[in-house]
Design a protein around this motif. Structure first.
Motif, short mmCIF file in Angstrom:
data_model
loop_
_atom_site.label_atom_id
_atom_site.label_comp_id
_atom_site.label_asym_id
_atom_site.label_seq_id
_atom_site.Cartn_x
_atom_site.Cartn_y
_atom_site.Cartn_z
N ALA A 101 2.85 -3.78 1.72
CA ALA A 101 4.20 -3.21 1.72
C ALA A 101 5.18 -4.28 2.17
CB ALA A 101 4.27 -2.01 2.65
N VAL A 102 6.16 -4.55 1.32
CA VAL A 102 7.17 -5.56 1.61
C VAL A 102 8.50 -4.86 1.84
CG1 VAL A 102 8.36 -7.61 0.72
CG2 VAL A 102 5.96 -7.21 0.13
N PRO A 103 9.12 -5.03 3.02
CA PRO A 103 10.43 -4.41 3.24
C PRO A 103 11.45 -4.96 2.25
CG PRO A 103 9.53 -5.25 5.30
CD PRO A 103 8.66 -5.76 4.20
N VAL A 104 12.24 -4.08 1.67
CA VAL A 104 13.28 -4.46 0.72
C VAL A 104 14.59 -4.57 1.47
CG1 VAL A 104 14.50 -3.76 -1.37
CG2 VAL A 104 12.07 -3.25 -1.13
N ASP A 105 15.24 -5.72 1.37
CA ASP A 105 16.54 -5.90 2.02
C ASP A 105 17.56 -4.97 1.39
OD1 ASP A 105 15.49 -7.89 3.62
OD2 ASP A 105 16.11 -9.49 2.25
N SER A 125 1.79 -2.81 8.70
CA SER A 125 0.37 -2.88 9.06
C SER A 125 -0.36 -1.59 8.69
CB SER A 125 0.22 -3.12 10.57
OG SER A 125 0.72 -4.38 10.91
N ALA A 126 0.32 -0.46 8.79
CA ALA A 126 -0.30 0.81 8.41
C ALA A 126 -0.60 0.83 6.91
CB ALA A 126 0.63 1.96 8.79
N PHE A 127 0.27 0.24 6.11
CA PHE A 127 0.01 0.14 4.67
C PHE A 127 -1.22 -0.73 4.42
CE2 PHE A 127 4.37 1.64 4.17
CZ PHE A 127 4.29 2.42 3.03
N LYS A 128 -1.36 -1.82 5.18
CA LYS A 128 -2.52 -2.70 5.02
C LYS A 128 -3.82 -1.97 5.32
CE LYS A 128 -0.38 -7.17 5.65
NZ LYS A 128 -0.34 -8.42 6.39
N VAL A 149 13.67 2.38 6.49
CA VAL A 149 13.31 1.15 5.81
C VAL A 149 12.73 1.51 4.45
CG1 VAL A 149 11.02 1.05 6.86
CG2 VAL A 149 12.03 -1.04 5.98
N THR A 150 13.02 0.68 3.46
CA THR A 150 12.45 0.85 2.14
C THR A 150 11.43 -0.25 1.91
OG1 THR A 150 14.50 1.80 1.30
CG2 THR A 150 12.95 0.96 -0.34
N PHE A 151 10.23 0.15 1.56
CA PHE A 151 9.16 -0.79 1.27
C PHE A 151 8.89 -0.80 -0.23
CE2 PHE A 151 7.99 0.35 5.68
CZ PHE A 151 7.83 -0.91 6.22
N PHE A 152 8.63 -2.00 -0.77
CA PHE A 152 8.13 -2.12 -2.13
C PHE A 152 6.61 -2.22 -2.01
CE2 PHE A 152 6.61 -4.81 -5.62
CZ PHE A 152 6.95 -4.00 -6.68
N VAL A 153 5.89 -1.35 -2.72
CA VAL A 153 4.43 -1.32 -2.66
C VAL A 153 3.89 -1.52 -4.07
CG1 VAL A 153 2.42 -0.01 -1.89
CG2 VAL A 153 4.62 0.32 -0.74
N GLU A 154 3.56 -2.76 -4.39
CA GLU A 154 3.13 -3.10 -5.75
C GLU A 154 1.87 -2.34 -6.16
OE1 GLU A 154 2.31 -7.02 -8.54
OE2 GLU A 154 2.84 -7.29 -6.45
N LYS A 160 -2.07 8.95 -1.52
CA LYS A 160 -2.71 8.20 -0.44
C LYS A 160 -1.66 7.74 0.57
CE LYS A 160 -5.87 4.28 0.10
NZ LYS A 160 -6.58 3.22 -0.62
N VAL A 161 -0.53 7.26 0.06
CA VAL A 161 0.57 6.83 0.94
C VAL A 161 1.11 8.02 1.71
CG1 VAL A 161 2.93 5.93 1.00
CG2 VAL A 161 1.19 4.81 -0.42
N GLU A 162 1.40 9.10 0.99
CA GLU A 162 1.99 10.28 1.62
C GLU A 162 1.06 10.88 2.69
OE1 GLU A 162 4.70 11.77 -2.17
OE2 GLU A 162 2.71 12.64 -1.86
N LYS A 163 -0.23 10.90 2.44
CA LYS A 163 -1.17 11.49 3.39
C LYS A 163 -1.39 10.62 4.63
CE LYS A 163 -3.90 14.43 0.37
NZ LYS A 163 -5.24 14.73 -0.12
N ASN A 164 -1.26 9.32 4.49
CA ASN A 164 -1.56 8.42 5.60
C ASN A 164 -0.33 7.93 6.35
OD1 ASN A 164 -4.63 7.82 5.52
ND2 ASN A 164 -3.97 7.78 3.39
N ILE A 165 0.65 7.43 5.65
CA ILE A 165 1.82 6.83 6.31
C ILE A 165 2.69 7.90 6.97
CG2 ILE A 165 3.83 5.33 6.01
CD1 ILE A 165 1.04 3.98 5.59
N ALA A 166 2.77 9.08 6.38
CA ALA A 166 3.59 10.15 6.95
C ALA A 166 3.13 10.55 8.35
CB ALA A 166 3.58 11.36 6.03
#
Length: 110
Positions: A93-97, A84-87, A30-35, A45-51
């Protein structure tokens, strides 16, 4: 004795087949857009937590487009759980269609 050996061989083949099926668990990307991902620190921060979220097998961040591609095991997590993990780390994080592009054009942002 011969019957015991044949039974053991059958058991080994049965178990190896079951193990091989478990190893082929379905994955999805899935691709997320993270403004909020505006700088290198945000990317880290994303790489250390979401991974390290349960089920995530691969993660690639693109700071220029503010997107994060996440490959995950579908039996362990979902798009909703990943969002939810991004929150949890303070990012929306919004999934990109597929093929639809980012919901917000990064070039139009301040």
């Amino acid at each position: 004795m011969k019957q015991l050996v044949v039974a053991l061989i059958c058991a080994v083949f049965t178990l190896s087949t079951a193990y091989a099926q478990d190893a082929k668990k379905k994955k999805d990307t899935v691709t997320f857009f993270v403004e909020e991902m505006e700088c290198a620190n945000c990317q880290k921060k994303v790489e250390k937590n979401i991974a390290f979220e349960k089920g995530v097998t691969d993660l690639k961040c693109d700071l220029k487009t503010r997107t994060v591609n996440v490959t995950y095991k579908t039996d362990k997590t979902s798009k909703t759980k990943l969002a939810s993990a991004f929150k949890k780390i303070g990012m929306e994080a919004v999934p990109v269609d597929d093929g639809a592009g980012c919901p917000v054009d990064p070039a139009k942002k301040k």
